[in-house]
Every structure is written in structure tokens, then in C-alpha cells.
Design a protein around this motif. Structure first.
Motif, mmCIF file in Angstrom:
data_model
loop_
_atom_site.group_PDB
_atom_site.id
_atom_site.type_symbol
_atom_site.label_atom_id
_atom_site.label_comp_id
_atom_site.label_asym_id
_atom_site.label_seq_id
_atom_site.Cartn_x
_atom_site.Cartn_y
_atom_site.Cartn_z
ATOM 1 N N SER A 251 0.829 -1.207 0.000
ATOM 2 C CA SER A 251 0.000 0.000 0.000
ATOM 3 C C SER A 251 0.864 1.258 0.000
ATOM 4 N N CYS A 252 1.923 1.260 0.784
ATOM 5 C CA CYS A 252 2.828 2.413 0.805
ATOM 6 C C CYS A 252 3.508 2.605 -0.549
ATOM 7 N N ILE A 279 -5.622 3.246 -9.404
ATOM 8 C CA ILE A 279 -6.764 3.012 -8.512
ATOM 9 C C ILE A 279 -7.348 1.620 -8.736
ATOM 10 N N LEU A 280 -7.476 1.220 -9.984
ATOM 11 C CA LEU A 280 -7.993 -0.121 -10.270
ATOM 12 C C LEU A 280 -7.059 -1.198 -9.725
ATOM 13 N N ILE A 309 -8.118 5.619 3.732
ATOM 14 C CA ILE A 309 -7.441 6.894 3.486
ATOM 15 C C ILE A 309 -6.589 6.811 2.230
ATOM 16 N N SER A 310 -5.892 5.684 2.047
ATOM 17 C CA SER A 310 -5.053 5.526 0.854
ATOM 18 C C SER A 310 -5.885 5.580 -0.413
ATOM 19 N N LEU A 311 -7.019 4.870 -0.415
ATOM 20 C CA LEU A 311 -7.882 4.891 -1.596
ATOM 21 C C LEU A 311 -8.491 6.271 -1.811
ATOM 22 N N SER A 449 -1.435 12.005 8.097
ATOM 23 C CA SER A 449 -2.307 10.847 8.298
ATOM 24 C C SER A 449 -1.507 9.619 8.696
ATOM 25 N N PHE A 450 -0.427 9.334 7.990
ATOM 26 C CA PHE A 450 0.347 8.127 8.264
ATOM 27 C C PHE A 450 1.078 8.233 9.600
ATOM 28 N N VAL A 451 1.600 9.405 9.929
ATOM 29 C CA VAL A 451 2.273 9.567 11.220
ATOM 30 C C VAL A 451 1.267 9.409 12.359
#
Length: 463
Positions: A251-252, A279-280, A309-311, A449-451
Motif C-alpha cells: 500500500s505504501c 486506482i484499479l 485513506i489511501s484509496l 495521516s500516516f504519522v
């Protein structure tokens, strides 16, 4: 019937006066002699709690050793482990001389002795462990009962910090029917000793790791009855390597690729198609890895928030690309850039994103001609002779007038073209500045967000 009742009363009074059993006398130091003595003095009394008086509580010492962690079911909220359960209690009055009987301990069938009804309150399924038919009896009257138990117990699992979660499951040992005046549960080995022994003999090395065992003597108070209990807290930590490698790192990587896609120039590359493909791909990745995610219960795991959040960031990045592309490629349909937008974007936001505005090109000395209107062009080119030319000069003058009109028409079209190019250039600069500004906001939001998620994961484990 009366005679039997009198006999039982006499027998009970005899036990109360002389203890549960007497010291055994062996005729020889042989197994047959010791067994005959037990058969005579102890085995017939297997239906009676081995104490001198009914008012005397029997102390049951308990210790456990965790041998294997079989699994944790988040959906069913159950824990499956394999333990060794050790119970010890004393048969009051029982003893024998080691030299006369030939041994200080002997194994006897379990069904020959009275056994306490100690069970686990959190049991959710039948114990399928192999049966152990024997127990040890020592010459001082201590009974040593060691047996394996496969425990499927209820456990309130918290999966909010998955896959960095720590589970604390309780195993409550106590009698099912006997009150605390009859059976009293006593802690055996210390929690540190049980933890060390469990870590030394544990067989499984899978997803879960045993990190601690805690002990809490407890009395269950109910209306009209109290029960003595020992509560063991088995603390487990999930090994997150599998989920970090298969879920978080990919994901990262995809978020990083989406972040660097802002470097693609939208005027020469179809950035939106690239982001849509990304995205797909991320959606297919989540569908494939869905089996690794826990079934949500009362709370949503933090890792699901991470994926959402990633999407959402990828979708926002696509929408930003569509917006910037529309500004840059549809600028010919827009009018002149409004003055307020020119000042806000080209003067102030350009400085914020470290992109100084381009200087306007110098206009040719004859650019003042663009103020000439078409009406003025007709006035200039009207056939109003100031002086009557000579007959031989008339054709030349007509050609010069036509040439003048054609040149002025060409000049007006050129000025309109340059004016449109300048407007398009301004809109193009607006697109670049806004694109860089949104890229900066996108980057800041990702970092925050990630932190924040990492801090929540870390603090939850140490709470």
C-alpha cells in the motif's frame, strides 16, 4: 434401612475422630503390598471428599503451562490453546513408610480416587485432548494430577490495532459445584515460573507469541454462595510480519507511485489514465488480500482506516488531475484571466509554491496599431482622393490602397492571435501553480495521516 443408616453414621463419626484414612501398613516393599493397603484403606472412600471434617476446606493447588497456541478467532471471539494443568491436593491422614512399602510414590487409576470438579469457566467447546488415566500419590498423602487440556475459551478480542494488537485472555479455574467452604483454590507456581516454563516448552511458532502470564486469586460472590477461583491471564502478541509485508508495504508503494505521478507533465502525458489504472490496481489488491484482514466486530481496525485513506487520496489525486487538465487544455474557451485571480494566483500563490511568475514579453514598437479598429481601417482605405492624381498614377495608387488594407487586416488578426496566446499562457500558469499547490497539500496530508496512524498503533501497544 435403619441398620445401614446407623452403620454410615458410625463410619462418618469414625472418620471425624481418626482422620480420613490411617497410615498404611505394608507387609513387604512390593507393589502388591502397597496396592493391597490402598485397596483396603483408600479406594473404598473415593466418593468422600478427603478431609477430616465436613467443615474443613480442601486446598487445591493449581499450576498451568501453555504448550501451544492453536489459534485466535476474531469472528467467534474465541481463543484455542493447549495447556498442561497440574492439580495437587492432600488426602488427610494418608501416609506410608517409604522403606517398608518400597517407594515414595505410586500411580493409581484416576477413577479410584476422589477428584475435584475444577473446570474452566470460559470453556466454549468440548475438551478433545487425549485422556490421562493415572495420577500420582505420594507417601505424604499428596495427590499429583497432571493432564493436558485443549482449551477453546471465550475471549474479548480487541482488533483496533491489528496487526500490532496484543490480546489478554483470561482462564478462570474453579470448582463447578463446591463452595469456598469446601474447596479452596491455591496458586501453585509463580507467574514468572509458569511463563518461563511455557516459553521453554511451547511447540507452536505461528502467528501468536506468548509474552506474559498473570495470576489473580479471586472469589466469585453469588447470592447464598461463594466460589474460590484462580484467574490466569494469558497475554499474546500477534506477529505482524506477514501483514506488514503483504498489506502495509505494498500500500505504501502504491501511494508513493501515486505521489510521484504529480511529476508527469499533464500537457504531454495522460496523467489521469495513469492514476485511474493505479486506482484499479489498488482495488484489485485489496480484494485479493481481503482474507488476511480480520472480521470486524464492535470497532473498525485501524488498518481498514489506513486503506480507506489511501484509496481516498488516490481518488482525490485523480480528481485534481482532471481539474488541472481542464484548466490547461480548455483555456482557449475562457476569457481573459480575472484581475483578482491574476493577483491571487500569479502573484501570491506562485511565491508560496516557489514558482516565480514569468515576465511578460516586450511588445514590438508597432504594437500600437492594435488599437486601430476595423472602422478606422475602412476610413483609412476609403477612396477619397485629397488631390487629383495624374492619370498614369491612378492604377498605382489603387494598388497601394488595396495593399494597405490587406496589411492592416493581417496585423489585426496577428494582434488577436497574440492576445489569445497571452490569455492561454496565463491560464496555463494558473494550472501549473494550482497543481503544485495541491501536490504540496497532498503530501502534507499523507504525512500527517500516516504519522498519526503509526502513533496510535505505537501508543495502543504501550497503553
Amino acid at each position: 434401612m435403619k441398620a445401614a443408616t446407623v452403620t454410615e453414621s458410625i463410619f462418618i463419626c469414625f472418620l471425624l475422630l481418626h482422620g480420613f484414612v490411617e497410615a498404611l501398613n505394608c507387609t513387604s516393599p512390593s507393589p502388591e503390598s502397597l496396592f493391597n493397603a490402598l485397596e483396603k484403606e483408600l479406594f473404598p472412600k473415593k466418593l468422600i471428599r478427603p478431609v477430616k471434617s465436613f467443615s474443613d476446606p480442601l486446598n487445591i493447588t493449581i499450576s498451568i503451562t501453555v504448550v501451544g497456541i492453536l489459534g485466535v478467532d476474531e469472528k467467534g471471539q474465541t481463543l484455542s490453546i493447549f495447556i498442561w494443568q497440574v492439580l495437587e491436593w492432600e488426602i488427610e491422614g494418608l501416609s506410608w513408610d517409604e522403606e517398608k512399602c518400597g517407594t515414595n510414590r505410586v500411580s493409581v487409576p484416576r477413577e479410584k480416587l476422589w477428584s475435584p470438579d475444577v473446570n474452566i469457566a470460559e470453556f466454549m467447546d468440548e475438551d478433545t485432548s487425549p485422556p490421562t488415566p493415572y495420577v500420582y500419590i505420594f507417601n505424604d498423602g499428596i495427590v499429583f494430577d497432571d493432564k493436558p487440556v485443549r482449551v477453546v475459551s471465550s475471549c474479548r478480542l480487541g482488533i483496533y490495532t491489528f496487526p500490532f494488537d496484543i490480546q489478554n485472555c483470561s482462564l478462570t479455574f474453579g470448582p463447578y459445584i463446591h463452595f469456598d467452604t469446601d474447596i479452596r483454590m491455591i496458586q501453585g507456581n509463580t507467574a514468572a515460573d509458569m511463563l518461563k516454563e511455557s516459553q521453554d516448552v511451547i511447540e507452536t511458532n505461528g502467528e501468536w507469541q506468548l509474552i506474559d502470564i498473570k495470576v489473580d486469586p479471586h472469589t466469585l460472590v453469588l447470592p447464598g454462595a461463594n466460589y474460590s477461583q484462580i484467574i490466569y491471564y494469558v497475554v499474546l502478541r500477534r506477529r505482524p510480519t506477514l501483514y506488514v509485508v503483504n498489506l502495509l508495504i505494498p500500500s505504501c508503494f502504491l501511494i508513493t507511485v501515486d505521489l510521484f505521478s504529480f511529476l508527469l507533465p499533464p500537457q504531454s502525458v495522460d496523467r489521469s489514465s495513469f492514476k485511474m489504472t493505479l486506482i484499479l490496481g489498488y482495488t484489485v489488491f485489496l480484494l485479493i488480500m481481503n482474507d488476511l484482514l480480520p472480521v470486524t466486530g464492535e470497532t473498525t481496525p485501524l488498518i481498514n482506516v489506513f486503506f480507506s485513506i489511501s484509496l481516498a487520496l488516490m481518488v482525490a489525486s485523480l480528481l485534481e488531475t482532471v481539474f488541472i487538465t481542464n484548466i490547461q487544455f480548455s483555456s482557449s474557451q475562457y476569457g481573459t484571466l480575472p484581475n483578482w485571480l491574476n493577483i491571487l494566483v500569479l502573484r501570491y500563490l506562485a511565491v508560496i509554491v516557489c514558482l516565480p511568475p514569468k515576465k511578460k514579453k516586450s511588445v514590438n514598437n508597432f504594437s500600437h496599431i492594435n488599437s486601430i479598429s476595423v472602422k478606422q481601417l475602412h476610413n483609412i482605405s476609403d477612396d477619397k482622393p485629397l488631390e487629383k492624381p495624374a492619370l498614369d498614377q491612378q492604377p498605382v495608387l489603387d494598388e497601394l490602397k488595396k495593399l494597405s488594407r490587406n496589411l492592416l487586416s493581417i496585423r489585426i488578426q496577428v494582434d488577436k492571435h497574440f492576445q489569445g496566446s497571452e490569455t492561454s499562457q496565463e491560464w496555463y500558469m494558473v494550472g501549473i501553480i494550482v497543481d503544485r499547490l495541491l501536490f504540496g497539500l497532498y503530501l502534507v496530508f499523507i504525512i500527517i495521516s500516516f504519522v498519526t496512524i503509526l502513533c496510535i498503533w505505537t501508543l495502543s501497544n504501550y497503553a
